[in-house]
Design an enzyme around this catalytic site. Structure first.
Site, PDB file in Angstrom:
ATOM      1  N   GLY A  12       0.860  -1.182  -0.287  1.00 33.16           N
ATOM      2  CA  GLY A  12      -0.096  -0.040   0.229  1.00 33.16           C
ATOM      3  C   GLY A  12       0.941   1.535   0.319  1.00 33.16           C
ATOM      4  O   GLY A  12       1.790   1.465   0.870  1.00 33.16           O
ATOM      5  N   ARG A  73       0.382  -4.390  -4.965  1.00 30.66           N
ATOM      6  CA  ARG A  73       0.178  -5.231  -4.752  1.00 30.66           C
ATOM      7  C   ARG A  73       0.433  -6.847  -5.797  1.00 30.66           C
ATOM      8  O   ARG A  73       0.463  -7.417  -6.074  1.00 30.66           O
ATOM      9  CB  ARG A  73      -1.441  -5.958  -3.862  1.00 30.66           C
ATOM     10  CG  ARG A  73      -1.189  -4.775  -2.733  1.00 30.66           C
ATOM     11  CD  ARG A  73      -1.898  -5.161  -1.569  1.00 30.66           C
ATOM     12  NE  ARG A  73      -2.587  -4.407  -0.700  1.00 30.66           N
ATOM     13  CZ  ARG A  73      -1.478  -3.753   0.092  1.00 30.66           C
ATOM     14  NH1 ARG A  73      -0.621  -4.361   0.287  1.00 30.66           N
ATOM     15  NH2 ARG A  73      -2.322  -2.381   0.796  1.00 30.66           N
ATOM     16  N   ASP A 104       5.108  -5.077   6.120  1.00 34.59           N
ATOM     17  CA  ASP A 104       5.351  -6.187   6.697  1.00 34.59           C
ATOM     18  C   ASP A 104       6.013  -6.956   5.407  1.00 34.59           C
ATOM     19  O   ASP A 104       6.657  -7.879   5.097  1.00 34.59           O
ATOM     20  CB  ASP A 104       4.237  -6.796   7.289  1.00 34.59           C
ATOM     21  CG  ASP A 104       4.565  -8.179   7.806  1.00 34.59           C
ATOM     22  OD1 ASP A 104       4.777  -7.748   8.231  1.00 34.59           O
ATOM     23  OD2 ASP A 104       3.756  -8.608   7.245  1.00 34.59           O
ATOM     24  N   THR A 126       5.302   2.441   5.630  1.00 31.56           N
ATOM     25  CA  THR A 126       3.184   2.124   5.522  1.00 31.56           C
ATOM     26  C   THR A 126       2.375   3.240   6.624  1.00 31.56           C
ATOM     27  O   THR A 126       3.059   3.277   7.058  1.00 31.56           O
ATOM     28  CB  THR A 126       3.131   0.705   6.224  1.00 31.56           C
ATOM     29  OG1 THR A 126       2.001   0.585   6.708  1.00 31.56           O
ATOM     30  CG2 THR A 126       4.507   0.631   7.366  1.00 31.56           C
ATOM     31  N   ASP A 128       0.524   2.257   8.852  1.00 34.06           N
ATOM     32  CA  ASP A 128      -0.027   1.414   9.306  1.00 34.06           C
ATOM     33  C   ASP A 128       0.826   1.084  10.833  1.00 34.06           C
ATOM     34  O   ASP A 128      -0.159   0.366  12.004  1.00 34.06           O
ATOM     35  CB  ASP A 128      -0.600  -0.727   9.110  1.00 34.06           C
ATOM     36  CG  ASP A 128      -1.136  -0.636   7.877  1.00 34.06           C
ATOM     37  OD1 ASP A 128      -2.185   0.051   7.978  1.00 34.06           O
ATOM     38  OD2 ASP A 128      -1.329  -1.666   7.126  1.00 34.06           O
ATOM     39  N   ASP A 130       3.022  -0.771  11.646  1.00 35.79           N
ATOM     40  CA  ASP A 130       2.660  -2.807  12.141  1.00 35.79           C
ATOM     41  C   ASP A 130       4.597  -2.964  11.802  1.00 35.79           C
ATOM     42  O   ASP A 130       4.493  -4.067  11.854  1.00 35.79           O
ATOM     43  CB  ASP A 130       1.513  -3.096  11.596  1.00 35.79           C
ATOM     44  CG  ASP A 130       2.146  -3.043  10.543  1.00 35.79           C
ATOM     45  OD1 ASP A 130       2.786  -2.758   9.370  1.00 35.79           O
ATOM     46  OD2 ASP A 130       1.181  -4.342   9.082  1.00 35.79           O
ATOM     47  N   ARG A 172      -4.623  -2.348   9.580  1.00 39.34           N
ATOM     48  CA  ARG A 172      -4.117  -3.442   8.981  1.00 39.34           C
ATOM     49  C   ARG A 172      -5.133  -5.144  10.226  1.00 39.34           C
ATOM     50  O   ARG A 172      -6.332  -4.645  10.638  1.00 39.34           O
ATOM     51  CB  ARG A 172      -3.364  -3.228   7.981  1.00 39.34           C
ATOM     52  CG  ARG A 172      -2.881  -5.378   8.108  1.00 39.34           C
ATOM     53  CD  ARG A 172      -2.152  -5.999   7.054  1.00 39.34           C
ATOM     54  NE  ARG A 172      -1.969  -5.366   5.702  1.00 39.34           N
ATOM     55  CZ  ARG A 172      -2.332  -5.150   4.537  1.00 39.34           C
ATOM     56  NH1 ARG A 172      -2.448  -6.827   4.033  1.00 39.34           N
ATOM     57  NH2 ARG A 172      -2.183  -5.240   3.355  1.00 39.34           N
TER      58      ARG A 172
HETATM   59  O1  F6P Z   1      -1.006  -1.559   4.349  1.00 40.05           O
HETATM   60  C1  F6P Z   1      -1.722   0.058   4.368  1.00 40.05           C
HETATM   61  C2  F6P Z   1      -3.141  -0.158   4.443  1.00 40.05           C
HETATM   62  O2  F6P Z   1      -3.746   0.763   3.815  1.00 40.05           O
HETATM   63  C3  F6P Z   1      -4.236  -1.055   4.904  1.00 40.05           C
HETATM   64  O3  F6P Z   1      -4.226  -0.157   6.223  1.00 40.05           O
HETATM   65  C4  F6P Z   1      -5.135  -1.580   4.884  1.00 40.05           C
HETATM   66  O4  F6P Z   1      -6.000  -2.643   5.684  1.00 40.05           O
HETATM   67  C5  F6P Z   1      -4.286  -2.319   3.513  1.00 40.05           C
HETATM   68  O5  F6P Z   1      -3.830  -1.331   3.428  1.00 40.05           O
HETATM   69  C6  F6P Z   1      -5.497  -2.001   2.076  1.00 40.05           C
HETATM   70  O6  F6P Z   1      -5.075  -2.771   0.975  1.00 40.05           O
HETATM   71  P1  F6P Z   1      -5.735  -2.153  -0.318  1.00 40.05           P
HETATM   72  O7  F6P Z   1      -5.759  -0.699  -0.700  1.00 40.05           O
HETATM   73  O8  F6P Z   1      -4.917  -3.627  -1.351  1.00 40.05           O
HETATM   74  O9  F6P Z   1      -7.224  -2.014   0.009  1.00 40.05           O
END
Ligand code: F6P
Length: 320
Positions: A12, A73, A104, A126, A128, A130, A172
């Site tokens: 992300g 991703r 992560d 990130t 998050d 985390d 997340r």
């Molecule tokens: O890891 C960053 C994040 O924004 C998380 O907080 C969230 O759960 C996820 O990515 C959302 O992912 P995507 O952009 O693939 O929907």
């Protein structure tokens, strides 16, 4: 002798990724390295979307949100044959090391590359917060500000209608965005991985808020824990407080990075390049106790997460 260093952003996007990229490119040029960017994260690596850049590439990006080299991703990267294709692309260009800015999942991708002989350095990018190798991740501060701005706005309408709002924030499986935002906003209740409340206790808290004739009630909830629309309905039924749910969603990832995230990106981006030039291999860089520190990538992924007891206690006291 200068090294050939490639930088990618993965997972992300997070505000401050561009400032970090800028810092790495400029530091590399300062130390006499050849600098490359890899577009579209690990997917672009496998496709060989790698470009040599000079200082002009960094013009006007320090304050931009998102990532100018894009991200992706790419779950296919768990396949070793796909990983090997990525390694081949690096070999074709004679790249000595890859700096990966991500969370992560991206660190696991970098670890896979390291097992195939690629020298990698991970930087915590990130929203998050985390990653255990850094007290704060690049993007977390900006997102926290964005959440607070949104909650401030929701409070205006909540107060006007005397409503309760259940607000879902990202993170997340890490509750830090919810925890920090709750303290900054004086939320009446918070539900995160590290701090759950039994339903009846939550209703009782909200009934008390209503009885005290407070004009609004804010409940902040970490994503992936429960359905906020369902919770809003249950709160209304059990407390009589008119309640709405709001999922903040991807707007939390957008916007110009805060000064704090730009500075964090600058510190970590420069250090990543220095480590490569010093001959370090497979490290992650972070800020620990205010200082820039690095540690082994694989080791960093095995450090257990410790809940922020100080902040949880603050919340308990301040939301009484
Ligand atoms: O890891 C960053 C994040 O924004 C998380 O907080 C969230 O759960 C996820 O990515 C959302 O992912 P995507 O952009 O693939 O929907």
């Amino acid at each position: 002798m200068g090294k050939k260093i490639a930088v990618l952003t993965s997972g992300g996007d997070a505000p401050g990724m561009n400032a970090t990229l800028r810092a790495a490119i400029r530091a590399g040029i300062h130390y006499g390295d050849e600098m490359y960017v890899i577009y579209d994260g690990l997917e672009g690596l496998v496709n060989g979307d790698i470009e040599k850049v000079d200082k002009s590439f960094t013009g006007g990006i320090i304050n931009r949100g998102g990532t100018v080299i894009r991200t992706a991703r790419f779950p296919q990267f768990t396949d070793i044959e796909v990983q090997k294709k990525g390694v081949e692309q690096l070999e074709k260009k004679g790249i000595d090391a890859v700096i990966g800015i991500g969370g992560d999942g991206s660190y696991h991708g970098l670890l896979a590359l390291s097992k195939l002989g690629v020298n990698v350095i991970g930087l915590p990018g990130t929203i998050d917060n985390d990653l255990q190798s850094s007290d704060e991740t690049i993007g977390f501060n900006t997102t926290l500000e964005t959440i607070c701005d949104a909650v401030d706005k929701l409070k205006d309408t909540a107060s006007s209608h005397q409503r309760c709002f259940v607000i879902e924030v990202m993170g997340r499986y890490c509750g830090d965005l919810a925890l920090y935002a709750s303290i900054a906003e004086g939320a009446e209740a918070t539900i995160t991985y590290d701090k759950k409340i039994p339903d009846e206790e939550l209703y009782e808290k909200i009934r008390k808020v209503k009885a005290a004739r407070k004009s609004h009630c804010i409940v902040i909830v970490s994503e992936n824990l429960l359905d906020v629309n369902e919770l809003a309905k249950k709160i209304q039924e059990n407390t009589g407080y008119e309640t709405r749910a709001q999922v903040l969603g991807h707007m939390q990832r957008g916007g110009n990075p805060s000064a704090s995230d730009r500075i964090l990106g600058a510190r970590l981006g420069v250090r990543a390049v220095e480590l490569i030039n010093e001959g370090a291999r497979n490290r992650v860089v972070g800020v620990v106790g205010g200082e820039v520190k690095d540690m082994d990538l694989e080791e960093s992924l095995n450090v257990p997460r410790v809940p922020n007891e100080e902040f949880i206690k603050l919340l308990d006291i301040l939301s009484e």
